[in-house]
Each structure stands twice: as structure tokens, then as C-alpha cells.
Scaffold this active site. Sequence first.
Site, short mmCIF file in Angstrom:
data_model
loop_
_atom_site.label_atom_id
_atom_site.label_comp_id
_atom_site.label_asym_id
_atom_site.label_seq_id
_atom_site.Cartn_x
_atom_site.Cartn_y
_atom_site.Cartn_z
N GLU A 193 0.80 -1.21 0.00
CA GLU A 193 0.00 0.00 0.00
C GLU A 193 0.84 1.27 0.00
O GLU A 193 0.31 2.37 -0.22
CB GLU A 193 -0.94 -0.01 1.21
CG GLU A 193 -2.04 -1.06 1.10
CD GLU A 193 -2.83 -1.26 2.39
OE1 GLU A 193 -2.41 -0.70 3.41
OE2 GLU A 193 -3.85 -1.96 2.35
N GLU A 221 7.60 -22.39 7.02
CA GLU A 221 7.99 -21.53 8.14
C GLU A 221 9.26 -22.03 8.82
O GLU A 221 9.94 -21.25 9.50
CB GLU A 221 6.85 -21.46 9.16
CG GLU A 221 5.57 -20.86 8.62
CD GLU A 221 4.52 -20.61 9.69
OE1 GLU A 221 4.86 -20.77 10.89
OE2 GLU A 221 3.39 -20.25 9.35
#
Length: 297
Positions: A81, A112
Site C-alpha cells: 500500500e 515456516e
Amino acid sequence: MPLPATEALHPDANGLDTLSDREALDRLLSGQEAALAAVRGALPDIAAGAAVMAEAIARGRRLVYGGAGSSALMAMADAMELPGTYGISPENLLVLMAGGMPGAPHLPGHVEDDTAEAQRAARLIRDGDALVAVSASGSTPYTVSLAQAARARGARVIALANNAGAPLLEGAEVAIHVTTPPELIAGSTRMGAGTAQKAALNLMSTLMAVRLGHVHDGMMVNVVADNEKLRARAIRIVASIGDVSEDAAEKALQRADGAVKPAALIACGATPDQAGALLSETGQNLRAALARLRHPA
């Protein structure tokens, strides 16, 4: 050994599955609110992180966001953004996510633990970059390994975790611990912890933009106006700052090739060349440039 807060059972979770829809949602929302409230205690560290981010961008370095699972999604959302909202160049942004950017609505868990991938990904990090490493547990192997490798490459590390004493926080230049309570759904850190992470990241990157001079009286003056909504917003911003009509603001934007900061100065009486010079002299800080325009030395 006590469970970390992100894995512990919440006292209000007892009987959650027996409640009415309204009662269950009320408890879940209360959990979100408590997690969000925990962000306030981390504000000093969030401010320190924003300063590191702003310095990296001001020096032409990059912001690198890193993480795994839902924490990486929070980080990715913040990074993606920034170009449209505050005009941060995509070339100054990098997102490193365990397993790569998702191409389907599925986040595999095993990635992970892949520290070898983290070491490979860290090769993209350069000296002077700012790494924002996010992990709810603060012990995710990928994220911890990425942060360690980034430090070794000369990057400045901002670590955000929800468990006290987490390995990710150790050695970070800025360690942000958001003390969220246990989840109503034990271990589901996309909920309370994720909400707190999103808020902390939003606060940190927004303060960074403020410090870089990309916000003026609550208006995003470095916005990239690439659609009708944002072009209309840019016109309103220039009209407000210059105290001119929207027609005059639109003409100023045209003279400034669509850039809000110089357009605001043009609306206040500057020529395009003068607007560019004033912004250059003030490090692209519109408020300082306006002050020089209105009160030349």
C-alpha cells in the site's frame, strides 16, 4: 514450562462453541479489542521503528518486509500500500515471505521452518536496508534466520513479535513487543495478534511517511493519482492547501505533471521551476517549502 501467550488458552474461551452466534461474536470481538489496545504500550518502539524506516528511504535504501504465514500477509499488505498512498517507489520495497508470494488461497506450514530458504532470501538484502521482520510467536525459524542474516549483511532490523523474550526480538535494533492476550481460538494468531500487527505496521509506516514530509495536515501529498478516485482526491488536496477552486487546482496539477506537492506550491503562486527548487531545498517537505515561499529569507 508455561506456554507462550500466543499458544495459551484464553479464560473466556471456555464454552465458546456452546454460545449463541451473538454471544460468540461478542467474545471474539472483545478479544480483538484487547489485542488492539495492547498496541498502545508499544508506541515508543513503533516510533523508533518509523525513524529507522524513514532514514532508510531518505538515504535511497529499501524497506524489506519479511515473515511467514499470516504475519507475512500483514507485512505484505503494509508494503504493497505504500507506493500508491505515499509515493514510495516500488524499487525501494521488497517483500520476503516463506514459501514465496502466495498464488492460491493456501499458506503451507512447513515453509515456516525453512531456514535455508531464509538464508537464500537474505542475499537480496543490502547494506543500509531496513528489514521489518514480523512473527506472532517471535520464534518462527524462517523469520528469525532472515533477521540474523540481514544483520550480518549490514541491514537495520526492526522486529515485531507478540511474545515477550522472543528470539526474533534479540539483537534487533528496534524490538517491538506487542503484548497481546491469548487468542479466543488458541494459537490462531491471524486474529488478535494479526490485528495488533496490522495496526502496529500501519502506525509505523504512516509515521514514516509523516517524517518524510508525505503528509500535510492529514492529507497524503505524495499520493500517486492513477485512478479517478485518487485524481479527484489530488484536486481536493491542492485546492485545500492553495485555498483555490478545484478548477484552479486541476490546472496546477497539470502544470506539475500530476504531482501534488509542486502543484500545491503552484496553487500558492510559485512557478513550476520555483516549486521544484523549493522542494529540493527542503528535502521534499511541503510545509517547509510553503514557509519559504510565503516568507522568503
